[in-house]
Structure formats: C-alpha cells, structure tokens
Design an enzyme around this catalytic site. Structure first.
Site, PDB file in Angstrom:
ATOM      1  N   LYS A   1      17.122   3.280   0.281  1.00  0.00           N
ATOM      2  CA  LYS A   1      18.103   3.131   1.190  1.00  0.00           C
ATOM      3  C   LYS A   1      19.261   2.352   0.717  1.00  0.00           C
ATOM      4  O   LYS A   1      19.565   1.129   0.919  1.00  0.00           O
ATOM      5  CB  LYS A   1      17.437   2.309   2.312  1.00  0.00           C
ATOM      6  CG  LYS A   1      16.725   2.962   3.407  1.00  0.00           C
ATOM      7  CD  LYS A   1      16.356   2.023   4.436  1.00  0.00           C
ATOM      8  CE  LYS A   1      14.985   2.418   5.186  1.00  0.00           C
ATOM      9  NZ  LYS A   1      14.501   1.583   6.214  1.00  0.00           N
TER      10      LYS A   1
ATOM     11  N   LYS B   1       1.000  -1.248  -0.094  1.00  0.00           N
ATOM     12  CA  LYS B   1       0.053  -0.015  -0.056  1.00  0.00           C
ATOM     13  C   LYS B   1       0.957   1.209   0.117  1.00  0.00           C
ATOM     14  O   LYS B   1       0.438   2.427  -0.286  1.00  0.00           O
ATOM     15  CB  LYS B   1      -1.060  -0.071   1.328  1.00  0.00           C
ATOM     16  CG  LYS B   1      -1.824  -1.187   1.448  1.00  0.00           C
ATOM     17  CD  LYS B   1      -2.501  -1.108   2.800  1.00  0.00           C
ATOM     18  CE  LYS B   1      -2.513  -2.538   3.625  1.00  0.00           C
ATOM     19  NZ  LYS B   1      -3.059  -2.383   4.938  1.00  0.00           N
ATOM     20  N   GLY B   2       1.873   1.066   0.370  1.00  0.00           N
ATOM     21  CA  GLY B   2       3.000   2.395   0.702  1.00  0.00           C
ATOM     22  C   GLY B   2       3.305   3.132  -0.369  1.00  0.00           C
ATOM     23  O   GLY B   2       3.219   4.233  -0.202  1.00  0.00           O
TER      24      GLY B   2
ATOM     25  N   ASP C   1      14.805  -1.048  -0.223  1.00  0.00           N
ATOM     26  CA  ASP C   1      15.596  -1.222   0.946  1.00  0.00           C
ATOM     27  C   ASP C   1      16.342  -2.531   0.558  1.00  0.00           C
ATOM     28  O   ASP C   1      17.463  -2.123  -0.034  1.00  0.00           O
ATOM     29  CB  ASP C   1      14.221  -1.869   1.969  1.00  0.00           C
ATOM     30  CG  ASP C   1      14.996  -2.091   3.178  1.00  0.00           C
ATOM     31  OD1 ASP C   1      16.217  -1.173   3.523  1.00  0.00           O
ATOM     32  OD2 ASP C   1      14.697  -2.797   4.041  1.00  0.00           O
TER      33      ASP C   1
ATOM     34  N   PHE D   1      14.463   4.066  10.041  1.00  0.00           N
ATOM     35  CA  PHE D   1      13.250   3.699   9.730  1.00  0.00           C
ATOM     36  C   PHE D   1      12.442   4.917   9.482  1.00  0.00           C
ATOM     37  O   PHE D   1      12.306   5.658  10.430  1.00  0.00           O
ATOM     38  CB  PHE D   1      12.610   2.960  10.820  1.00  0.00           C
ATOM     39  CG  PHE D   1      11.462   1.850  10.219  1.00  0.00           C
ATOM     40  CD1 PHE D   1      11.768   0.912   9.479  1.00  0.00           C
ATOM     41  CD2 PHE D   1      10.132   2.447  10.268  1.00  0.00           C
ATOM     42  CE1 PHE D   1      10.563   0.373   8.954  1.00  0.00           C
ATOM     43  CE2 PHE D   1       8.988   1.733   9.799  1.00  0.00           C
ATOM     44  CZ  PHE D   1       9.034   0.516   9.290  1.00  0.00           C
TER      45      PHE D   1
HETATM   46  P1  IMP Z   1      12.537  -4.635   0.149  1.00  0.00           P
HETATM   47  O1  IMP Z   1      11.987  -5.636  -0.527  1.00  0.00           O
HETATM   48  O2  IMP Z   1      13.492  -4.880   1.284  1.00  0.00           O
HETATM   49  O3  IMP Z   1      13.407  -3.386  -0.728  1.00  0.00           O
HETATM   50  O4  IMP Z   1      11.401  -3.990   0.937  1.00  0.00           O
HETATM   51  C1  IMP Z   1      10.765  -2.923   0.349  1.00  0.00           C
HETATM   52  C2  IMP Z   1       9.587  -2.650   1.416  1.00  0.00           C
HETATM   53  O5  IMP Z   1      10.037  -2.706   2.579  1.00  0.00           O
HETATM   54  C3  IMP Z   1       8.863  -1.305   1.020  1.00  0.00           C
HETATM   55  O6  IMP Z   1       8.018  -1.522  -0.053  1.00  0.00           O
HETATM   56  C4  IMP Z   1       8.227  -0.950   2.266  1.00  0.00           C
HETATM   57  O7  IMP Z   1       7.023  -1.636   2.563  1.00  0.00           O
HETATM   58  C5  IMP Z   1       9.033  -1.790   3.613  1.00  0.00           C
HETATM   59  N1  IMP Z   1      10.323  -0.802   4.225  1.00  0.00           N
HETATM   60  C6  IMP Z   1      11.494  -0.848   4.020  1.00  0.00           C
HETATM   61  N2  IMP Z   1      11.976   0.199   4.695  1.00  0.00           N
HETATM   62  C7  IMP Z   1      11.066   0.852   5.348  1.00  0.00           C
HETATM   63  C8  IMP Z   1      11.035   1.886   6.119  1.00  0.00           C
HETATM   64  O8  IMP Z   1      12.133   2.648   6.433  1.00  0.00           O
HETATM   65  N3  IMP Z   1       9.804   2.454   6.767  1.00  0.00           N
HETATM   66  C9  IMP Z   1       8.806   1.890   6.014  1.00  0.00           C
HETATM   67  N4  IMP Z   1       8.594   0.574   5.341  1.00  0.00           N
HETATM   68  C10 IMP Z   1      10.025   0.236   4.796  1.00  0.00           C
HETATM   69 MG    MG Z   2       6.021  -1.313   0.200  1.00  0.00          MG
END
Ligand code: IMP
Ligand code: MG
Length: 177
Positions: free
Chosen positions: A134, A47-48, A106, A155
C-alpha cells in the site's frame, strides 16, 4: 473474544488464480537469485504472512530454513509507529541470507523495525518479499525486493490478512468496504 463471522463475503480484489500465478513468479525469481546461497533463512511475520509464506516456500528449490516474528503496533501510544516484538525468532541470523516475508506493507513501521534488527544482528543479506504494497500509506521507507501487488489505500482481507481475526482463510484477497 471477537464478534461472530459476518455472513456476506468480501468482494474479490485479487482472485485466487492471480495470487497463485504471482506467487509462482516470485518463487522463480527467488530460486534464481538465491541459487548459490548455502544459508537461506525465510522469516515470516505472524500471523498474516503465513498463508503466503507456505505457498511461496513450496515452490522453492533452494534449501531454506524457516522462522517467525510476531509483532504488534500501538497506534495510540506516545511514540507514533512504535512496534513491539512479541515473539522473537529462534534461529541466529548471523551470516544468513534472510528473506523476510510479509503479507502487506502499509506505513512500513513494522518492517523498518524488523529490517533494522536483522541488520544489527549481522545477517549477511536481508531482502523483503511482500505480497501487497500500500505504497500511498508509507510513513518510513522500506525497500521491497520481491513484490506481489501494489494496491490502493483500501482495507483488504483474505489469504492471511484479517479484520479482527476474520477472513484470514479466504482463498482470495478481498476488499472490505
Ligand atoms: P505497517 O507497520 O503499518 O506497515 O503495518 C503492517 C501490518 O498492518 C500488516 O502486517 C497487517 O497486519 C496490518 N495491515 C495493514 N493494512 C492492512 C489491510 O488492509 N488489511 C489487513 N491488515 C492490514
Ligand atoms: Mg501482519
């Protein structure tokens, strides 16, 4: 169920104004780059990405269709970085110029999985637009074509990003300590 909303507001990391200006600049780049595309499809990850995506798309002057994935990752499953598709997109991407829109990259596992899937389904082109990067946390390589801001390993919440479903509707990007 989740805990009640915390009473104190997160500290501002990126103000509402800075976000808005950056979103406009990204939209200008996208308008330029896709000016000749007759099949642009914006795909968000629920949803982000929703808050960012809505603001970004309102600045687009090129015709664009909209669709969504929803994913979940299981940090403690046997496969590190295993990503599940909980909701697939409804539209076909075959021959489309797909603009994938995400709130934050991330580890990169989520986007890597989706990018591979879109290529497998024969999208004409796929580019990623992410509000936040990040970079120091990256485990798999993900090219970010349109990037809002690079941030440290902290975060963050707000403008779509949540902590246990809290703070998504903050108009700025805040840090949680
Ligand atoms: P990845 O697969 O590790 O790149 O994860 C990405 C997902 O992790 C993002 O779409 C967010 O939903 C969540 N996420 C990663 N870091 C944060 C943060 O600092 N705040 C909130 N959600 C995060
Ligand atoms: Mg997300």
């Amino acid at each position: 169920m989740h805990a009640p909303e915390p009473k104190t507001l997160p500290q501002v990391l990126i103000s509402q104004d800075r976000v808005a200006r950056r979103v406009e600049a990204l939209a200008a780049e996208i308008n330029h780059d896709y000016a000749k595309s007759d099949h642009l499809l914006a795909v968000g990850v629920l949803k982000g990405s929703v808050f960012f995506m809505v603001d970004l798309l309102k600045h687009l002057t090129v015709p664009v269709a909209v669709d969504f994935f929803q994913t979940s990752s299981y940090g403690d499953s046997t496969e590190p970085g295993e990503v599940r598709i909980r909701k697939d997109i409804d539209l076909s991407v075959r021959g489309a110029d797909v603009l994938l829109i995400e709130d934050i990259v991330d580890t990169g596992y989520t986007l890597r999985t989706i990018l591979d899937l879109l290529r497998f389904r024969k999208a004409r082109s796929v580019r990623l637009c992410a509000l936040l990067d990040k970079a120091s946390r990256r485990a798999v390589e993900v090219p970010i074509h349109y990037k809002g801001f690079e941030i440290e390993d902290i975060f963050v919440v707000g403008y779509g990003l949540d902590f246990d479903e809290h703070h998504r509707n903050l108009p700025y990007i805040g840090r949680l300590d």
